[in-house]
Design an enzyme around this catalytic site. Sequence first.
Site, PDB file in Angstrom:
ATOM      1  N   ASN A 110      -7.530  -2.662  14.282  1.00 47.57           N
ATOM      2  CA  ASN A 110      -8.919  -3.006  13.950  1.00 47.57           C
ATOM      3  C   ASN A 110      -8.988  -4.200  12.990  1.00 47.57           C
ATOM      4  O   ASN A 110     -10.034  -4.474  12.417  1.00 47.57           O
ATOM      5  CB  ASN A 110      -9.642  -1.787  13.342  1.00 47.57           C
TER       6      ASN A 110
ATOM      7  N   HIS B 102      -7.189  -4.563  10.185  1.00 44.78           N
ATOM      8  CA  HIS B 102      -6.934  -4.303   8.763  1.00 44.78           C
ATOM      9  C   HIS B 102      -5.642  -4.965   8.305  1.00 44.78           C
ATOM     10  O   HIS B 102      -4.701  -5.138   9.066  1.00 44.78           O
ATOM     11  CB  HIS B 102      -6.994  -2.809   8.414  1.00 44.78           C
TER      12      HIS B 102
ATOM     13  N   GLU C 102      -9.656  -1.767   5.275  1.00 37.64           N
ATOM     14  CA  GLU C 102     -10.293  -1.438   6.541  1.00 37.64           C
ATOM     15  C   GLU C 102     -11.549  -2.281   6.751  1.00 37.64           C
ATOM     16  O   GLU C 102     -12.119  -2.798   5.784  1.00 37.64           O
ATOM     17  CB  GLU C 102     -10.691   0.048   6.535  1.00 37.64           C
TER      18      GLU C 102
ATOM     19  N   ASP D   3       0.813  -1.211   0.000  1.00 39.12           N
ATOM     20  CA  ASP D   3       0.000   0.000   0.000  1.00 39.12           C
ATOM     21  C   ASP D   3       0.851   1.267   0.000  1.00 39.12           C
ATOM     22  O   ASP D   3       2.069   1.206   0.170  1.00 39.12           O
ATOM     23  CB  ASP D   3      -0.961  -0.003   1.209  1.00 39.12           C
TER      24      ASP D   3
HETATM   25  C1  GLP Z   1      -0.481   0.353   8.573  1.00 32.78           C
HETATM   26  C2  GLP Z   1      -0.145  -0.473   7.330  1.00 32.78           C
HETATM   27  C3  GLP Z   1      -0.363  -1.950   7.532  1.00 32.78           C
HETATM   28  C4  GLP Z   1       0.205  -2.371   8.864  1.00 32.78           C
HETATM   29  C5  GLP Z   1      -0.531  -1.674   9.968  1.00 32.78           C
HETATM   30  C6  GLP Z   1      -0.066  -2.055  11.363  1.00 32.78           C
HETATM   31  O1  GLP Z   1      -1.737   0.906   8.578  1.00 32.78           O
HETATM   32  N1  GLP Z   1      -0.872  -0.054   6.173  1.00 32.78           N
HETATM   33  O2  GLP Z   1       0.208  -2.670   6.457  1.00 32.78           O
HETATM   34  O3  GLP Z   1       0.104  -3.763   9.029  1.00 32.78           O
HETATM   35  O4  GLP Z   1      -0.353  -0.269   9.817  1.00 32.78           O
HETATM   36  O5  GLP Z   1       1.033  -1.293  11.745  1.00 32.78           O
HETATM   37  P1  GLP Z   1       1.964  -1.580  12.961  1.00 32.78           P
HETATM   38  O6  GLP Z   1       2.798  -2.748  12.550  1.00 32.78           O
HETATM   39  O7  GLP Z   1       2.787  -0.336  13.111  1.00 32.78           O
HETATM   40  O8  GLP Z   1       1.092  -1.865  14.129  1.00 32.78           O
END
Ligand code: GLP
Length: 250
Positions: free
Chosen positions: A136, A138, A143, A67
Amino acid sequence: MKIYKTENYEEMSRLAADMIAACILLKPNAVLGLATGSTPVGTYRELTECYRSGRLSFQEIRSVNLDEYCGLTPEHAQSYRRFMQENLFDHVDIRRENTYVPCGTAENPEEECRRYSRLIRELGGTDMQLLGMGHNGHIGFNEPGDCFVPDTHRVMLSAETIDANARFFASREEVPTSALTMGIGDIMAARHILILISGVDKAETAQKAFAGPVTPEVPASVLQLHPNVTLIGDKAALELLEASGVEMCR
Ligand code: GLP
């Protein structure tokens, strides 16, 4: 789904890097699906170490990232392209032209999304897709919602995700409100999915996602339907999942 419980974040990162390294050793021109966020940072550090010590080469590897934020240039300090450069690409021998991240500043985002899904197919699909998971549930930036969207698409970020990611920006107002993300179909088409989960703050969602029903309200739950998923989590993140009776490999 194979679930590995580790003592802590460091052990999770080492095990994840070992699995990615194994994939690269078995297929030196593999297509890796890569993720951003804090969770995979340690894994990228371990992979860099494998490269530095001469045990691993990324010369023939192709990579596709999950992404990118809309509106951030590749050079922006918080863009996911920049994250990948700083956490992995700049430290190993991967060729920049073989690394793909959706373009967050494309004039026509819908066309960019179509191009990206097509690109993944043209590369032959991903051999191994690395994933983190949002609080959440995702994955990528898919989402919670009413349905699983199959292809790369533009999403409006939830207030919860904006709050969670605000820590990387000077203020909440600077967090982009939309992003381009691989769709659930793009992710599920990977031959092997490796999802990492760390920290007690993800424990409840991990339980919902992997011991609860498959529902677009918890996007990661769709992984229950994939035939080849490895979940590596530290014990804090997996505590509730284990308490639900889900079997762990270790
Ligand atoms: C972001 C990314 C995801 C990632 C998520 C969790 O929103 N788009 O790919 O898995 O955050 O992030 P973290 O690993 O910092 O908790």
